[in-house]
Write a protein that holds these residues in place. Structure first.
Motif, PDB file in Angstrom:
ATOM      1  N   SER A 196      15.542   1.251  -3.421  1.00 24.81           N
ATOM      2  CA  SER A 196      14.474   1.274  -4.091  1.00 24.81           C
ATOM      3  C   SER A 196      13.413   0.100  -3.568  1.00 24.81           C
ATOM      4  CB  SER A 196      14.389   1.522  -5.614  1.00 24.81           C
ATOM      5  OG  SER A 196      13.397   2.007  -6.200  1.00 24.81           O
ATOM      6  N   PHE A 197      12.269  -0.043  -3.749  1.00 23.59           N
ATOM      7  CA  PHE A 197      11.359  -0.995  -3.347  1.00 23.59           C
ATOM      8  C   PHE A 197      10.684  -1.534  -4.558  1.00 23.59           C
ATOM      9  CE2 PHE A 197      10.546   1.695   0.555  1.00 23.59           C
ATOM     10  CZ  PHE A 197      11.769   1.675   1.030  1.00 23.59           C
ATOM     11  N   PHE A 198      10.575  -3.104  -4.359  1.00 21.85           N
ATOM     12  CA  PHE A 198       9.393  -3.651  -5.229  1.00 21.85           C
ATOM     13  C   PHE A 198       8.307  -3.760  -4.418  1.00 21.85           C
ATOM     14  CE2 PHE A 198      13.356  -5.200  -7.138  1.00 21.85           C
ATOM     15  CZ  PHE A 198      13.190  -5.025  -8.274  1.00 21.85           C
ATOM     16  N   LEU A 199       7.046  -3.404  -5.188  1.00 22.53           N
ATOM     17  CA  LEU A 199       5.765  -3.408  -4.734  1.00 22.53           C
ATOM     18  C   LEU A 199       5.297  -4.864  -4.671  1.00 22.53           C
ATOM     19  CD1 LEU A 199       3.477  -1.607  -3.744  1.00 22.53           C
ATOM     20  CD2 LEU A 199       2.647  -1.791  -5.954  1.00 22.53           C
ATOM     21  N   GLY A 200       4.540  -5.289  -3.597  1.00 25.73           N
ATOM     22  CA  GLY A 200       4.060  -6.729  -3.656  1.00 25.73           C
ATOM     23  C   GLY A 200       2.704  -6.524  -4.175  1.00 25.73           C
ATOM     24  N   VAL A 201       2.156  -7.936  -4.780  1.00 29.05           N
ATOM     25  CA  VAL A 201       0.982  -7.908  -5.513  1.00 29.05           C
ATOM     26  C   VAL A 201       0.132  -9.153  -4.853  1.00 29.05           C
ATOM     27  CG1 VAL A 201       1.893  -9.013  -7.502  1.00 29.05           C
ATOM     28  CG2 VAL A 201      -0.385  -7.869  -7.450  1.00 29.05           C
ATOM     29  N   THR A 209       0.808  -1.288  -0.135  1.00 30.51           N
ATOM     30  CA  THR A 209       0.129   0.003  -0.047  1.00 30.51           C
ATOM     31  C   THR A 209       0.809   1.280  -0.035  1.00 30.51           C
ATOM     32  OG1 THR A 209       0.030   0.108   2.635  1.00 30.51           O
ATOM     33  CG2 THR A 209      -1.661  -1.011   1.714  1.00 30.51           C
ATOM     34  N   ARG A 210       0.255   2.293  -0.297  1.00 29.88           N
ATOM     35  CA  ARG A 210       0.963   3.663  -0.283  1.00 29.88           C
ATOM     36  C   ARG A 210       1.581   3.961   1.252  1.00 29.88           C
ATOM     37  NH1 ARG A 210       1.109   9.297  -0.397  1.00 29.88           N
ATOM     38  NH2 ARG A 210       1.760   9.922  -2.605  1.00 29.88           N
ATOM     39  N   GLU A 211       0.728   3.763   2.203  1.00 28.34           N
ATOM     40  CA  GLU A 211       1.366   4.037   3.650  1.00 28.34           C
ATOM     41  C   GLU A 211       2.414   3.211   3.807  1.00 28.34           C
ATOM     42  OE1 GLU A 211      -0.560   4.887   7.374  1.00 28.34           O
ATOM     43  OE2 GLU A 211       1.033   5.664   6.465  1.00 28.34           O
ATOM     44  N   SER A 212       2.596   1.789   3.614  1.00 33.74           N
ATOM     45  CA  SER A 212       3.404   0.904   3.777  1.00 33.74           C
ATOM     46  C   SER A 212       4.824   1.058   2.978  1.00 33.74           C
ATOM     47  CB  SER A 212       3.302  -0.515   3.623  1.00 33.74           C
ATOM     48  OG  SER A 212       3.020  -0.738   2.052  1.00 33.74           O
ATOM     49  N   VAL A 213       4.662   1.836   1.897  1.00 36.38           N
ATOM     50  CA  VAL A 213       5.835   2.097   1.032  1.00 36.38           C
ATOM     51  C   VAL A 213       6.535   3.192   1.988  1.00 36.38           C
ATOM     52  CG1 VAL A 213       6.571   3.198  -1.001  1.00 36.38           C
ATOM     53  CG2 VAL A 213       4.921   1.282  -1.146  1.00 36.38           C
ATOM     54  N   LEU A 214       5.742   4.245   2.347  1.00 36.38           N
ATOM     55  CA  LEU A 214       5.916   5.560   2.904  1.00 36.38           C
ATOM     56  C   LEU A 214       6.761   5.121   4.179  1.00 36.38           C
ATOM     57  CD1 LEU A 214       3.335   8.099   2.004  1.00 36.38           C
ATOM     58  CD2 LEU A 214       5.597   7.951   1.051  1.00 36.38           C
ATOM     59  N   ILE A 221      -4.446  -5.598  -5.891  1.00 43.64           N
ATOM     60  CA  ILE A 221      -4.409  -5.955  -7.445  1.00 43.64           C
ATOM     61  C   ILE A 221      -4.897  -4.765  -8.396  1.00 43.64           C
ATOM     62  CG2 ILE A 221      -6.638  -7.318  -7.732  1.00 43.64           C
ATOM     63  CD1 ILE A 221      -3.369  -7.679  -9.965  1.00 43.64           C
ATOM     64  N   HIS A 222      -5.972  -4.013  -7.812  1.00 44.78           N
ATOM     65  CA  HIS A 222      -6.563  -2.836  -8.461  1.00 44.78           C
ATOM     66  C   HIS A 222      -6.095  -1.515  -7.986  1.00 44.78           C
ATOM     67  CE1 HIS A 222      -9.023  -5.598 -10.719  1.00 44.78           C
ATOM     68  NE2 HIS A 222      -9.660  -5.931  -9.590  1.00 44.78           N
ATOM     69  N   GLN A 223      -5.025  -1.686  -7.014  1.00 47.13           N
ATOM     70  CA  GLN A 223      -4.187  -0.296  -6.762  1.00 47.13           C
ATOM     71  C   GLN A 223      -2.691  -0.489  -7.379  1.00 47.13           C
ATOM     72  OE1 GLN A 223      -6.088  -1.838  -3.549  1.00 47.13           O
ATOM     73  NE2 GLN A 223      -7.462  -0.753  -4.787  1.00 47.13           N
ATOM     74  N   ILE A 224      -2.328  -1.555  -7.745  1.00 43.41           N
ATOM     75  CA  ILE A 224      -0.953  -1.491  -8.160  1.00 43.41           C
ATOM     76  C   ILE A 224      -0.577  -0.468  -9.241  1.00 43.41           C
ATOM     77  CG2 ILE A 224      -0.339  -3.778  -7.084  1.00 43.41           C
ATOM     78  CD1 ILE A 224      -0.603  -4.825 -10.135  1.00 43.41           C
ATOM     79  N   SER A 225      -1.489  -0.480 -10.103  1.00 45.99           N
ATOM     80  CA  SER A 225      -1.201   0.571 -11.333  1.00 45.99           C
ATOM     81  C   SER A 225      -0.882   1.900 -10.586  1.00 45.99           C
ATOM     82  CB  SER A 225      -2.253   0.402 -12.330  1.00 45.99           C
ATOM     83  OG  SER A 225      -2.072   1.280 -13.424  1.00 45.99           O
ATOM     84  N   GLY A 226      -1.682   2.551 -10.083  1.00 52.04           N
ATOM     85  CA  GLY A 226      -1.572   3.830  -9.633  1.00 52.04           C
ATOM     86  C   GLY A 226      -0.168   3.946  -8.862  1.00 52.04           C
ATOM     87  N   LEU A 227      -0.103   3.043  -7.874  1.00 56.70           N
ATOM     88  CA  LEU A 227       1.211   3.130  -7.038  1.00 56.70           C
ATOM     89  C   LEU A 227       2.262   3.100  -7.751  1.00 56.70           C
ATOM     90  CD1 LEU A 227      -0.005   0.493  -4.119  1.00 56.70           C
ATOM     91  CD2 LEU A 227       0.181   3.003  -4.117  1.00 56.70           C
ATOM     92  N   LEU A 228       2.541   2.305  -8.791  1.00 51.84           N
ATOM     93  CA  LEU A 228       3.816   2.248  -9.592  1.00 51.84           C
ATOM     94  C   LEU A 228       4.070   3.360 -10.504  1.00 51.84           C
ATOM     95  CD1 LEU A 228       3.321  -1.654 -10.978  1.00 51.84           C
ATOM     96  CD2 LEU A 228       4.899  -0.544  -9.294  1.00 51.84           C
ATOM     97  N   VAL A 229       3.158   4.323 -10.796  1.00 50.97           N
ATOM     98  CA  VAL A 229       3.393   5.442 -11.383  1.00 50.97           C
ATOM     99  C   VAL A 229       3.294   6.671 -10.509  1.00 50.97           C
ATOM    100  CG1 VAL A 229       2.607   4.599 -13.486  1.00 50.97           C
ATOM    101  CG2 VAL A 229       0.905   5.746 -12.301  1.00 50.97           C
ATOM    102  N   ASP A 230       3.278   6.430  -9.338  1.00 50.78           N
ATOM    103  CA  ASP A 230       3.242   7.714  -8.352  1.00 50.78           C
ATOM    104  C   ASP A 230       4.487   8.033  -8.168  1.00 50.78           C
ATOM    105  OD1 ASP A 230       2.968   9.331  -6.028  1.00 50.78           O
ATOM    106  OD2 ASP A 230       1.582   7.996  -5.160  1.00 50.78           O
ATOM    107  N   PRO A 231       4.809   9.412  -8.640  1.00 51.11           N
ATOM    108  CA  PRO A 231       6.281   9.712  -8.482  1.00 51.11           C
ATOM    109  C   PRO A 231       6.667  10.151  -7.106  1.00 51.11           C
ATOM    110  CG  PRO A 231       4.671  11.683  -9.225  1.00 51.11           C
ATOM    111  CD  PRO A 231       3.972  10.181  -8.997  1.00 51.11           C
ATOM    112  N   GLU A 232       5.983  10.103  -6.084  1.00 51.09           N
ATOM    113  CA  GLU A 232       6.374  10.176  -4.733  1.00 51.09           C
ATOM    114  C   GLU A 232       6.904   8.780  -4.010  1.00 51.09           C
ATOM    115  OE1 GLU A 232       3.498  12.179  -2.369  1.00 51.09           O
ATOM    116  OE2 GLU A 232       3.070  13.905  -3.824  1.00 51.09           O
TER     117      GLU A 232
END
Ligand SMILES: [Zn+2]
Length: 454
Positions: A133-138, A114-119, A143-154
């Motif tokens: 840098s981190f790899f996002l888990g899926v 999630t965004r929170e866990s990345v931050l 599954i329906h959030q990963i696209s938005g998270l992967l392109v989030d510049p923050e």
């Protein structure tokens, strides 16, 4: 401008490097070493190149100068599992191995989904001083959030990690069709697969159930029988076929453990699939014959293979068929490791011996040193999309490692990683890291402390 002289290039030529701040400004090679200059400063004593007076001459002492490594596969354990490792100890271990940047896997606690866990993880990583840098888990949950998270510049995300397997655990995912549909068409990041067929593993598991509660070292060989080579082959075939016919964007196969996987990757690439693969040192330097001596200490996923399979994999690495060298650094405490086959956790530490093991692998496989170094520097930088890292060339970051070619004997008392042990204890490795700089700042010096100074 600061000049480094008296450095050997990995191919034996002599190297002169000019630095401006934390960047490489110019590189020159020559066939003969430079004349001794009494005005020069020993390179190991340079804490921060940016703090030196202009025109300082720095003497590398005849050591080999290489770009610092980037490890694209580590498990930081932080947050959540910090009794095994944390970002501070990981950073020190990495610098000791000549690594200045790591890509961390998502199976921390909470998992990086999630965004929170990345931050939260980013805040902890930043405090350590290592580049990351981190790899996002899926999984089904995101599954329906990963696209938005992967392109989030923050968010410091370099890609997606798929633990390919029947979707039971929160980090397991096997719906490749949905994955292709939800991931961005353009501007997306690499998808990395842990490739082992879970159904085949479950089936093998039943067959060996009787032996899973044994504790003697030799019993650990069933781990290799359960997570068989065939399970890795089947899964890798499926993923490559999906990439060829459906996904058609870059993918990466983590820790290949058999020659056939490397051949499958090469075939797929010849058919237009954008695919790279990586190999971990333990799959090249240990085999199932080592269970007898090391038992739980060499339990990892994918598991060790037979001596013949290890030799075949070494041959392909020697031919330059594998793109990236990465450690899959996955520390656990010894108290956790010494359990029965079923309960001993999978994973071994490795990052703190990164360059030392890479040189050992180069010697063993016959892969030319310069090519081995590229597997640890340029190729990882390309995978992660880092344009200013991984080379000693004008405009690149001054991420530097001095290597000596004196033999290095590994001792468990020297282990920097929080887990406090290494499966390589007692090994004589052909090279050692003398010092490491990250963007011109010294982060490790063997002479000073034996540990990182950053
Ligand atoms: Zn891993």
């Amino acid at each position: 401008m600061v000049r480094i002289i008296n450095a050997k290039q990995i191919d034996g030529q002599w190297l002169e490097l000019s630095l401006q701040g934390g960047r490489v400004d110019a590189v020159q090679t020559s066939a003969a070493p430079p004349p001794v200059n009494p005005e020069s400063v020993p390179m190991t004593s340079v804490g921060d190149f940016a703090a030196l007076a202009p025109n300082t001459l720095v003497d590398a002492g005849g050591y080999t100068l290489v770009p610092a490594a980037i490890d694209v596969h580590v498990h930081s354990r932080d947050p959540g599992l910090t009794h095994k490792e944390d970002w501070q100890t990981l950073a020190r271990a990495a610098w000791h191995g000549g690594v200045i940047a790591v890509a961390d896997m998502p199976n921390t606690n909470p998992p990086t989904m999630t965004r929170e866990s990345v931050l939260v993880k980013a805040e902890r990583a930043r405090a350590s001083g290592i580049e990351f840098s981190f790899f996002l888990g899926v999984g089904l949950g995101n599954i329906h959030q990963i696209s938005g998270l992967l392109v989030d510049p923050e968010l410091p995300l370099c890609g997606l990690k798929v633990f390919y397997g029947r979707t039971t655990g929160e980090l397991l995912y096997d719906d490749l069709e949905t994955l292709a549909r939800v991931l961005p068409e353009h501007g997306g990041k690499v998808v990395v697969f842990h490739s082992e067929d879970q159904c085949m593993i479950d089936c093998n598991h039943q067959q060996y159930a009787r032996r899973l509660h044994e504790k003697d070292n030799a019993a650990f060989a069933v781990h290799s029988a359960i997570r068989s080579s065939e399970a890795a082959h089947l899964s890798t075939r499926t993923i490559l076929e999906w990439a060829r016919t459906v996904y058609k964007r870059p993918i990466h196969i983590a820790h290949v453990s058999t020659a056939l996987e490397v051949e499958l990757v090469a075939e797929a690439r010849a058919r237009g699939v954008q695919v790279t693969c990586e190999v971990a040192p333990h799959h090249l330097l240990f085999s199932t014959a080592d269970y007898e001596r090391l038992g739980p200490l060499v339990k990892m996923n994918p598991p060790l293979r037979s001596l013949a399979e290890v030799e075949a994999l070494n041959r392909l690495v020697g031919q330059g068929a594998v793109d990236i060298f990465a450690t899959d650094h996955a520390p656990h405490l010894l108290s956790e490791k010494y359990s029965d086959v079923a309960h001993s956790p999978s994973g071994v530490p490795g990052v703190e011996l990164f360059y030392q093991l890479l040189i050992a692998v180069s010697r063993r496989t016959g892969l030319p040193l310069a090519q081995a170094v590229r597997m640890a520097t340029e190729a990882p930088a390309a995978l992660l999309g880092w344009r200013h890292k991984g080379r000693l060339a004008p405009g690149y970051d001054a991420d530097l490692v001095l290597l000596s070619d004196e033999e290095h004997t590994v001792q468990s008392t020297d282990v920097v990683s929080k887990c406090g042990w290494t499966p390589y204890a007692g090994w004589h490795l052909p090279s050692d890291v003398v010092a490491t700089w990250n963007v011109g700042r010294q982060v490790y010096c063997r002479e000073k402390s034996g540990h990182g100074v950053g």
